[in-house]
Design a protein around this motif. Sequence first.
Motif, PDB file in Angstrom:
ATOM      1  N   ARG A 212      87.141  69.998  75.201  1.00 30.63           N
ATOM      2  CA  ARG A 212      87.374  69.180  74.009  1.00 30.63           C
ATOM      3  C   ARG A 212      88.764  69.425  73.463  1.00 30.63           C
ATOM      4  N   TYR A 213      89.337  68.356  72.922  1.00 29.05           N
ATOM      5  CA  TYR A 213      90.550  68.471  72.123  1.00 29.05           C
ATOM      6  C   TYR A 213      90.189  67.869  70.782  1.00 29.05           C
ATOM      7  N   GLY A 214      90.096  68.704  69.768  1.00 37.26           N
ATOM      8  CA  GLY A 214      89.560  68.259  68.489  1.00 37.26           C
ATOM      9  C   GLY A 214      88.055  68.110  68.664  1.00 37.26           C
ATOM     10  N   ALA A 215      87.520  66.989  68.236  1.00 32.02           N
ATOM     11  CA  ALA A 215      86.081  66.757  68.360  1.00 32.02           C
ATOM     12  C   ALA A 215      85.749  65.888  69.570  1.00 32.02           C
ATOM     13  N   ARG A 216      86.766  65.411  70.283  1.00 33.66           N
ATOM     14  CA  ARG A 216      86.528  64.483  71.382  1.00 33.66           C
ATOM     15  C   ARG A 216      86.694  65.164  72.734  1.00 33.66           C
ATOM     16  N   PRO A 217      85.873  64.764  73.703  1.00 31.43           N
ATOM     17  CA  PRO A 217      86.038  65.319  75.050  1.00 31.43           C
ATOM     18  C   PRO A 217      87.329  64.820  75.692  1.00 31.43           C
ATOM     19  N   LEU A 218      87.954  65.684  76.456  1.00 33.87           N
ATOM     20  CA  LEU A 218      89.206  65.368  77.133  1.00 33.87           C
ATOM     21  C   LEU A 218      88.899  64.686  78.461  1.00 33.87           C
ATOM     22  N   LEU A 219      89.616  63.622  78.761  1.00 31.12           N
ATOM     23  CA  LEU A 219      89.446  62.949  80.050  1.00 31.12           C
ATOM     24  C   LEU A 219      90.049  63.845  81.130  1.00 31.12           C
ATOM     25  N   LEU A 220      89.266  64.123  82.171  1.00 28.81           N
ATOM     26  CA  LEU A 220      89.719  65.054  83.199  1.00 28.81           C
ATOM     27  C   LEU A 220      90.334  64.366  84.405  1.00 28.81           C
ATOM     28  N   ASP A 221      90.066  63.069  84.588  1.00 27.91           N
ATOM     29  CA  ASP A 221      90.673  62.324  85.686  1.00 27.91           C
ATOM     30  C   ASP A 221      90.832  60.865  85.286  1.00 27.91           C
ATOM     31  N   LYS A 222      91.394  60.087  86.201  1.00 32.92           N
ATOM     32  CA  LYS A 222      91.655  58.684  85.906  1.00 32.92           C
ATOM     33  C   LYS A 222      90.384  57.843  85.895  1.00 32.92           C
ATOM     34  N   ALA A 223      89.314  58.352  86.479  1.00 33.68           N
ATOM     35  CA  ALA A 223      88.050  57.623  86.520  1.00 33.68           C
ATOM     36  C   ALA A 223      87.296  57.725  85.193  1.00 33.68           C
TER      37      ALA A 223
ATOM     38  N   VAL B 278      84.111  78.431  86.205  1.00 32.02           N
ATOM     39  CA  VAL B 278      84.602  77.096  85.855  1.00 32.02           C
ATOM     40  C   VAL B 278      85.560  77.185  84.672  1.00 32.02           C
ATOM     41  N   ILE B 279      85.221  77.987  83.665  1.00 33.35           N
ATOM     42  CA  ILE B 279      86.101  78.150  82.504  1.00 33.35           C
ATOM     43  C   ILE B 279      87.436  78.762  82.935  1.00 33.35           C
ATOM     44  N   ASP B 280      87.385  79.765  83.818  1.00 33.85           N
ATOM     45  CA  ASP B 280      88.623  80.380  84.307  1.00 33.85           C
ATOM     46  C   ASP B 280      89.462  79.379  85.104  1.00 33.85           C
TER      47      ASP B 280
ATOM     48  N   SER C  99      86.121  60.734  83.822  1.00 36.56           N
ATOM     49  CA  SER C  99      85.188  61.860  83.780  1.00 36.56           C
ATOM     50  C   SER C  99      85.537  62.785  82.624  1.00 36.56           C
ATOM     51  N   THR C 100      84.517  63.172  81.871  1.00 35.05           N
ATOM     52  CA  THR C 100      84.745  64.045  80.722  1.00 35.05           C
ATOM     53  C   THR C 100      84.058  65.396  80.859  1.00 35.05           C
ATOM     54  N   SER C 101      83.297  65.607  81.929  1.00 34.03           N
ATOM     55  CA  SER C 101      82.616  66.885  82.080  1.00 34.03           C
ATOM     56  C   SER C 101      82.699  67.368  83.517  1.00 34.03           C
ATOM     57  N   VAL C 102      82.492  68.655  83.673  1.00 36.55           N
ATOM     58  CA  VAL C 102      82.471  69.301  84.982  1.00 36.55           C
ATOM     59  C   VAL C 102      81.035  69.710  85.259  1.00 36.55           C
ATOM     60  N   GLU C 103      80.513  69.327  86.402  1.00 33.77           N
ATOM     61  CA  GLU C 103      79.161  69.732  86.782  1.00 33.77           C
ATOM     62  C   GLU C 103      79.235  71.162  87.292  1.00 33.77           C
TER      63      GLU C 103
ATOM     64  N   ARG D 291      79.450  75.009  71.133  1.00 29.57           N
ATOM     65  CA  ARG D 291      79.215  75.247  72.556  1.00 29.57           C
ATOM     66  C   ARG D 291      79.569  73.990  73.335  1.00 29.57           C
ATOM     67  N   ASP D 292      80.395  74.109  74.351  1.00 30.38           N
ATOM     68  CA  ASP D 292      80.837  72.952  75.119  1.00 30.38           C
ATOM     69  C   ASP D 292      80.070  72.769  76.426  1.00 30.38           C
ATOM     70  N   TRP D 293      79.061  73.541  76.661  1.00 29.71           N
ATOM     71  CA  TRP D 293      78.236  73.317  77.838  1.00 29.71           C
ATOM     72  C   TRP D 293      76.872  72.819  77.395  1.00 29.71           C
ATOM     73  N   PHE D 294      76.245  72.066  78.294  1.00 31.70           N
ATOM     74  CA  PHE D 294      74.934  71.510  77.993  1.00 31.70           C
ATOM     75  C   PHE D 294      74.173  71.311  79.293  1.00 31.70           C
ATOM     76  N   GLU D 295      72.866  71.169  79.161  1.00 38.75           N
ATOM     77  CA  GLU D 295      72.011  70.899  80.323  1.00 38.75           C
ATOM     78  C   GLU D 295      71.563  69.461  80.287  1.00 38.75           C
ATOM     79  N   ASP D 296      71.563  68.815  81.454  1.00 43.07           N
ATOM     80  CA  ASP D 296      71.025  67.458  81.512  1.00 43.07           C
ATOM     81  C   ASP D 296      69.523  67.531  81.753  1.00 43.07           C
ATOM     82  N   THR D 297      68.886  66.394  81.916  1.00 42.31           N
ATOM     83  CA  THR D 297      67.423  66.367  82.061  1.00 42.31           C
ATOM     84  C   THR D 297      66.959  67.044  83.337  1.00 42.31           C
ATOM     85  N   ALA D 298      67.817  67.121  84.353  1.00 39.61           N
ATOM     86  CA  ALA D 298      67.452  67.779  85.606  1.00 39.61           C
ATOM     87  C   ALA D 298      67.660  69.290  85.550  1.00 39.61           C
ATOM     88  N   GLY D 299      68.250  69.794  84.467  1.00 42.25           N
ATOM     89  CA  GLY D 299      68.483  71.224  84.319  1.00 42.25           C
ATOM     90  C   GLY D 299      69.837  71.683  84.830  1.00 42.25           C
TER      91      GLY D 299
END
Length: 155
Positions: A90-101, A117-119, A103-107, A75-83
Motif C-alpha cells: 500500500r501507498y497511503g490507503a490504496r494498494p500499489l499497482l505491481l504490474d501493467k496488468a 515475500v516481504i523481503d 495486479s495489486t497483490s502477491v499470491e 495488516r496488508d496480508w489476507f486469506e482468500d476463500t480457498a485459504g
Amino acid sequence: MSVLKTLKLGKAAPTAAPADAKSRAKAKVIAHLEWQRELLAAHREGRALEATRPVYRTNEAGERVRVMQPVHVRRDWFEDTAGTVHFMVRYGARPLLLDKAGSTSVEVGGLDALPGVIDALLAAVRAGELDAQLATAAQERSKAFKRRSATTKAA
C-alpha cells in the motif's frame, strides 16, 4: 593547550529527508514494508505490535514538545476463500499497482512464506523496480490534498 585541539573534528552532517516526491514515496514504502515484517513477527508470536511515531504536542506550559504516539499498523496480508494468503503493498490507503496488468497483490500461499515475500518486495523497492508506480501513486495522493493559498494563510 586548547580544548578544541584535543577533539577530533570533522565535516559530517546529518542526512536530510529526501527532497523529491519519488524518493519520499520510496522511503515511505520501505518503512511500511519493514513495519509489515515486524507486524508479522508479532502476529506469529501472538502479541500486538507496539509501533510509534514522533508527533508534536503542546504541553501544560504551552510549549511544543515532541512525543511518541502509538500507531495502528494495518495488516496488508489476507486469506482468500480457498485459504491462500495474499499480500498487498500500500501507498497511503490504496494498494500499489505491481504490474501493467493491474495486479495489486502477491499470491504468497501460506503464512510461512510471507517473510520471504516481504523481503523480496523490500529488495525490489530499494532496487528501483517500483519507481514508476510509486511516482504515479505519489502524484495521485497529492491531488487529494488542497494547497493553502496566501489569502488562506493570512486569514
